[in-house]
Scaffold this motif. Sequence first.
Motif, PDB file in Angstrom:
ATOM      1  N   GLN A 392     -55.115  59.151   2.074  1.00  0.00           N
ATOM      2  CA  GLN A 392     -53.713  59.587   2.036  1.00  0.00           C
ATOM      3  C   GLN A 392     -52.810  58.584   2.759  1.00  0.00           C
ATOM      4  O   GLN A 392     -53.177  58.035   3.795  1.00  0.00           O
ATOM      5  CB  GLN A 392     -53.571  60.965   2.685  1.00  0.00           C
ATOM      6  N   GLN A 393     -51.638  58.381   2.166  1.00  0.00           N
ATOM      7  CA  GLN A 393     -50.652  57.513   2.800  1.00  0.00           C
ATOM      8  C   GLN A 393     -50.009  58.224   3.994  1.00  0.00           C
ATOM      9  O   GLN A 393     -49.900  59.442   4.017  1.00  0.00           O
ATOM     10  CB  GLN A 393     -49.547  57.136   1.809  1.00  0.00           C
ATOM     11  N   TYR A 430     -48.558  65.351  -0.336  1.00  0.00           N
ATOM     12  CA  TYR A 430     -49.984  65.019  -0.442  1.00  0.00           C
ATOM     13  C   TYR A 430     -50.588  65.524  -1.756  1.00  0.00           C
ATOM     14  O   TYR A 430     -51.455  64.871  -2.353  1.00  0.00           O
ATOM     15  CB  TYR A 430     -50.739  65.595   0.746  1.00  0.00           C
ATOM     16  N   TRP A 432     -48.961  65.824  -4.614  1.00  0.00           N
ATOM     17  CA  TRP A 432     -48.472  64.921  -5.671  1.00  0.00           C
ATOM     18  C   TRP A 432     -49.209  63.579  -5.612  1.00  0.00           C
ATOM     19  O   TRP A 432     -49.519  62.974  -6.631  1.00  0.00           O
ATOM     20  CB  TRP A 432     -46.970  64.722  -5.526  1.00  0.00           C
ATOM     21  N   GLU A 433     -49.484  63.125  -4.400  1.00  0.00           N
ATOM     22  CA  GLU A 433     -50.214  61.872  -4.247  1.00  0.00           C
ATOM     23  C   GLU A 433     -51.620  61.989  -4.839  1.00  0.00           C
ATOM     24  O   GLU A 433     -52.111  61.073  -5.507  1.00  0.00           O
ATOM     25  CB  GLU A 433     -50.292  61.512  -2.765  1.00  0.00           C
ATOM     26  N   CYS A 436     -51.379  61.822  -8.599  1.00  0.00           N
ATOM     27  CA  CYS A 436     -51.113  60.448  -9.043  1.00  0.00           C
ATOM     28  C   CYS A 436     -52.386  59.608  -8.988  1.00  0.00           C
ATOM     29  O   CYS A 436     -52.629  58.760  -9.851  1.00  0.00           O
ATOM     30  CB  CYS A 436     -50.024  59.816  -8.180  1.00  0.00           C
ATOM     31  N   LYS A 443     -47.949  55.323  -7.017  1.00  0.00           N
ATOM     32  CA  LYS A 443     -47.097  56.261  -6.270  1.00  0.00           C
ATOM     33  C   LYS A 443     -46.296  55.488  -5.222  1.00  0.00           C
ATOM     34  O   LYS A 443     -46.824  54.625  -4.523  1.00  0.00           O
ATOM     35  CB  LYS A 443     -47.983  57.327  -5.599  1.00  0.00           C
ATOM     36  N   ASN A 446     -44.548  57.757   0.654  1.00  0.00           N
ATOM     37  CA  ASN A 446     -44.089  59.103   1.003  1.00  0.00           C
ATOM     38  C   ASN A 446     -43.090  59.028   2.149  1.00  0.00           C
ATOM     39  O   ASN A 446     -43.287  58.272   3.115  1.00  0.00           O
ATOM     40  CB  ASN A 446     -45.274  59.972   1.427  1.00  0.00           C
TER      41      ASN A 446
END
Length: 534
Positions: A392-393, A430, A432-433, A436, A443, A446
């Motif tokens: 995760q970003q 998260y 939506w990420e 994607c 993406k 964020n």
Amino acid sequence: MHLPNKLRLVPSQIVIVTVLLTLLLFIPQIFLNWQAYYNFNSITKYEFKLQTLSDEITYLDEVLTMSARMNAATGNFIWEERYRQFEPKLDIAIQESIKLAPKVYENEDSKKVDAANQRLVAMEYQSFELVRKNQKQIAQLLLFSRDYEHQKQIYADGIAKRKRNISLQLQHKIDDYYKKVFWAILESIISLVILIPAWLLVLRLLQQYLKAKKIAQAALEETNYNLEMQVAERTAKLKHKNIQLQQTLQELQHAQVQLIQTEKMSSLGQLVAGVAHEINNPVNFIYGNLMHLREYSHQLLSLINLYQQQNFNYNPEITSVINKIDLEFLMDDMPKVLSSMAVGTDRIREIVLTLRNFSRLDEAEIKPVDIHEGIDSTLLILQYRLKGKDKQQEIAIIKDYGDLPLVECYAGGLNQVFMNILSNAIDALYEWEAECLKGEVKKHLNSIIVHTQVKNKECVIISIKDNGPGITDEVKTRLFDPFFTTKPVGKGTGLGLSISYQIIVDKHKGKIKCISVPDKGTEFVIEIPIKQAR
């Protein structure tokens, strides 16, 4: 008084006799009407059409004569073309007329008319030949000659006589039609004279029957109405009680879940306050002693430096120890270590202060509060989620704070609102990420933007906006409904935004709205007054 059984059968017998009599009288009338209709249809189909064809033949013959004479007079070939154009129409009309009335064309007069017509056509064709040879005067003399006029007169008299014969046939059939119509009308009048008294008697019997039936129907309807009114009254009472029970049940469920949620926030606040208090005491002890330790170490280092400068009582053993412990590095690094420890204790004290601001155990009272402190403390609690995990970003927090005054509010309630909105934004980003990544779609980074400002010197506006997937119009209409959630089972109660709405609107007399477009992010705008009405 009761009538004998034989007399009771009289009304039904009268009805049967009347119906049979009606059928017997009207069947012949129907037959006569059908015959009259057939004759009229025959007249319409044949005689009227024959009359129309006769008029058309006369008209077309005059057109041909005029076209031939105009061609001879002007020498313009347009008139010959007009003649050739109308000649087939005349032939078609004559053939149709022969089909409709072959007998009219089989007598001697018809043969004379046909011979005259053929002679006229031959003379007109001859005139066309003369005109082509530029002999217009001869063509005119031919078409105005005594022979041409004589043949024209024979043809016109024959057509007129034929038209009179057709008219006589038509008139004869019309007279026959009128006679049949007359007898049909006469029979109808006689039938009506016979049937009217019988049907009046039948109508009287039906009237008596309907009157008795109406009385019985009225009594039955009155009974049904009374029963329906009683049932409707009881149904309305039951329905009203059911609605009250449902409303009470919903209120109890809502109050129960809200109480649990409030209790959770209260427990969290107490836990955070207790942890902050327990951490604060040793941290203050360390922070206070660090100041003295820094002073003592500075004095000792100054003393050692002075000894080195004076080279006082040089001792090889001391020199060996100095080299072993690397005194020069130690003297240079110790102030840095003490400074970093001071920075660390300052950061711990700042975190403890933020935790205490978030807990707000005095939230039951309205007090002037720094809104920014509440937002910062909430972001600190959620810091572990903002950094992300696995692939995760990290979510970037962009603070665009305005110059806000202290706001009279329930601090703990507002912190709960910030917690709900920020948690939802983090979940949406998260999720939506993850979608994607499944679809291998690139993406963007964020981010959550927190913006504050003063409005009209009476209200403050807090905007929390993410760049997530956005919300559809259908979901937006139910966003603040209790127990409504779009999250999977077990991941949401559907009460976060409902409770937030109550805190902002009911407790603070403010406003909260959602601005969102699918694929373009979501923004929650909170507006609360700076001072609460007493």
